[in-house]
Enzyme design. Structure first.
Site, mmCIF file in Angstrom:
data_model
loop_
_atom_site.group_PDB
_atom_site.id
_atom_site.type_symbol
_atom_site.label_atom_id
_atom_site.label_comp_id
_atom_site.label_asym_id
_atom_site.label_seq_id
_atom_site.Cartn_x
_atom_site.Cartn_y
_atom_site.Cartn_z
ATOM 1 N N TYR A 1 -1.298 -1.067 10.106
ATOM 2 C CA TYR A 1 -1.404 -1.318 8.663
ATOM 3 C C TYR A 1 -0.119 -0.874 7.943
ATOM 4 O O TYR A 1 0.406 -1.589 7.082
ATOM 5 C CB TYR A 1 -2.616 -0.551 8.149
ATOM 6 N N SER B 1 0.853 -1.195 0.000
ATOM 7 C CA SER B 1 0.000 0.000 0.000
ATOM 8 C C SER B 1 0.883 1.237 0.000
ATOM 9 O O SER B 1 1.994 1.209 0.546
ATOM 10 C CB SER B 1 -0.862 0.013 1.261
HETATM 11 N N1 CAA Z 1 -1.868 13.481 11.233
HETATM 12 C C1 CAA Z 1 -1.683 13.766 12.549
HETATM 13 N N2 CAA Z 1 -2.682 13.835 13.430
HETATM 14 C C2 CAA Z 1 -3.910 13.635 12.974
HETATM 15 C C3 CAA Z 1 -4.163 13.324 11.616
HETATM 16 C C4 CAA Z 1 -3.081 13.268 10.726
HETATM 17 N N3 CAA Z 1 -3.228 12.963 9.424
HETATM 18 N N4 CAA Z 1 -5.493 13.162 11.478
HETATM 19 C C5 CAA Z 1 -6.036 13.371 12.681
HETATM 20 N N5 CAA Z 1 -5.087 13.663 13.579
HETATM 21 C C6 CAA Z 1 -5.261 13.962 14.974
HETATM 22 C C7 CAA Z 1 -6.321 15.025 15.196
HETATM 23 O O1 CAA Z 1 -5.779 16.309 15.072
HETATM 24 C C8 CAA Z 1 -6.776 14.737 16.624
HETATM 25 O O2 CAA Z 1 -5.825 15.254 17.532
HETATM 26 P P1 CAA Z 1 -6.286 15.854 18.971
HETATM 27 O O3 CAA Z 1 -6.949 14.707 19.693
HETATM 28 O O4 CAA Z 1 -4.999 16.280 19.595
HETATM 29 O O5 CAA Z 1 -7.228 16.958 18.667
HETATM 30 C C9 CAA Z 1 -6.679 13.236 16.683
HETATM 31 O O6 CAA Z 1 -5.773 12.815 15.646
HETATM 32 C C10 CAA Z 1 -8.022 12.589 16.441
HETATM 33 O O7 CAA Z 1 -7.908 11.298 16.881
HETATM 34 P P2 CAA Z 1 -9.163 10.417 17.171
HETATM 35 O O8 CAA Z 1 -8.679 9.060 17.558
HETATM 36 O O9 CAA Z 1 -10.136 11.094 18.047
HETATM 37 O O10 CAA Z 1 -9.810 10.400 15.719
HETATM 38 P P3 CAA Z 1 -10.942 9.496 15.189
HETATM 39 O O11 CAA Z 1 -11.205 8.317 16.051
HETATM 40 O O12 CAA Z 1 -12.085 10.353 14.825
HETATM 41 O O13 CAA Z 1 -10.301 8.966 13.798
HETATM 42 C C11 CAA Z 1 -9.042 7.570 12.404
HETATM 43 C C12 CAA Z 1 -9.115 8.234 13.771
HETATM 44 C C13 CAA Z 1 -10.126 6.495 12.287
HETATM 45 C C14 CAA Z 1 -7.676 6.907 12.288
HETATM 46 C C15 CAA Z 1 -9.250 8.645 11.310
HETATM 47 O O14 CAA Z 1 -8.335 9.693 11.492
HETATM 48 C C16 CAA Z 1 -9.063 8.113 9.893
HETATM 49 O O15 CAA Z 1 -9.908 7.400 9.366
HETATM 50 N N6 CAA Z 1 -7.958 8.476 9.245
HETATM 51 C C17 CAA Z 1 -7.644 7.998 7.899
HETATM 52 C C18 CAA Z 1 -6.815 6.782 7.979
HETATM 53 C C19 CAA Z 1 -6.601 6.233 6.603
HETATM 54 O O16 CAA Z 1 -6.128 6.905 5.683
HETATM 55 N N7 CAA Z 1 -6.938 4.949 6.397
HETATM 56 C C20 CAA Z 1 -6.833 4.337 5.123
HETATM 57 C C21 CAA Z 1 -7.839 3.237 5.037
HETATM 58 S S1 CAA Z 1 -7.949 2.551 3.396
HETATM 59 C C22 CAA Z 1 -6.538 1.710 3.229
HETATM 60 O O17 CAA Z 1 -5.799 1.487 4.145
HETATM 61 C C23 CAA Z 1 -6.238 1.197 1.842
HETATM 62 C C24 CAA Z 1 -4.909 1.627 1.420
HETATM 63 O O18 CAA Z 1 -4.020 0.809 1.343
HETATM 64 C C25 CAA Z 1 -4.672 3.035 1.024
#
Ligand code: CAA
Length: 247
Positions: free
Chosen positions: A154, A141
């Site tokens: 992952y 990935s």
């Molecule tokens: N970098 C750094 N910090 C980040 C961030 C990032 N990219 N995104 C969010 N944060 C931080 C926020 O600022 C927040 O910080 P504070 O608590 O200090 O305010 C915190 O993370 C939020 O954390 P939570 O645990 O509360 O967030 P959540 O539970 O709502 O979501 C998550 C967490 C599910 C991981 C969500 O951020 C998400 O879905 N992210 C995308 C992950 C992703 O790209 N997955 C790919 C899936 S598909 C795949 O994997 C196929 C492939 O091969 C590409």
């Protein structure tokens, strides 16, 4: 063209389906491996038949469990013959920020996305080497290449896939067996659609091509890496990510 036997794990998911279809279009006999607890197998087979893919051979097995994989590959060989092409595609996500990630979320992703490569490849690679021809394609990935917040499990597993690929490629290079990885970016599949819409929008905006990949754009790369003419390509990681990231 020589017809080869291809085994695709995670065959009934979004990416797996496209991989099976592109390998079939390239003339190969395709064994479609699926998780024993996947409920929609019959529906999937019917859908494939309706789309003109009448010869897929479904076999069930849990890629994270070596005993289950041994039985699955034995069944595949009995039904289709020796495996010439292996696509290690099965994968799951358990996304969580590391601070909140539980051990079971770590373990599940490492077992299904990385230990599975040991379990499945172990059943096929020595026999490919003995016959002097084989193709092993491991689905990594973009997030194994660049890392992704929320995916320490992952990203670690998918980076491990690339290390495994490079090491095994060296071991099998003189035996006619190539080992390559594909590192897809974000593809229009159920796995990616499970990301919260506002987060997904930010991701798509960050892709230079401003879109998700079509599953067949990954499937077609598997057909290339399965071909005779890909025989000098080994140990490679093919980035297919719309320009999102390059090493
Ligand atoms: N970098 C750094 N910090 C980040 C961030 C990032 N990219 N995104 C969010 N944060 C931080 C926020 O600022 C927040 O910080 P504070 O608590 O200090 O305010 C915190 O993370 C939020 O954390 P939570 O645990 O509360 O967030 P959540 O539970 O709502 O979501 C998550 C967490 C599910 C991981 C969500 O951020 C998400 O879905 N992210 C995308 C992950 C992703 O790209 N997955 C790919 C899936 S598909 C795949 O994997 C196929 C492939 O091969 C590409």
């Amino acid at each position: 063209m020589t017809q080869r036997v291809a085994l695709v794990t995670g065959a009934m998911g979004g990416l797996g389906t496209a991989i099976c279809q592109e390998l079939a279009k390239a003339g190969h006999k395709v064994v479609a491996a699926y998780h024993p607890q996947f409920d929609n197998k019959d529906e999937w087979v019917k859908e494939m038949e309706a789309a003109g893919f009448k010869d897929f051979i479904p076999v069930a097995g849990d890629v994270s469990d070596i005993a289950s994989v041994q039985a699955m590959v034995a069944e595949a060989e009995a039904k289709a013959g020796q495996i010439d092409i292996l696509v290690n595609n099965a994968g799951i996500t358990r996304d969580k920020m590391f601070a909140k990630m539980e051990k079971d979320q770590w373990d599940a992703v490492i077992a299904t996305n990385l230990t599975s490569l040991f379990n499945v490849t172990k059943q096929c690679s020595a026999k490919m080497a003995e016959r002097g021809w084989g193709r092993i394609i491991n689905i990594s990935s973009v997030n194994g290449v660049k890392g992704q917040a929320g995916q320490t499990n992952y990203s670690a597993a998918k980076a491990g896939v690339i290390g495994f690929t490079k090491a095994l490629a060296q071991e099998l290079a003189a035996k006619g067996v190539t080992v390559n990885a594909i590192a897809p970016g974000y593809v229009a599949t159920k796995m990616v659609m499970a990301i919260k819409p506002e987060i997904l929008q930010t991701i798509v905006d960050s892709v230079p091509m401003k879109r998700l990949a079509k599953p067949e754009e990954i499937g077609f790369a598997c057909a290339f890496l399965s071909s005779d003419l890909s025989g000098f390509t080994t140990g490679a990681t093919l980035n297919i990510n719309g320009g999102l990231y390059y090493q």
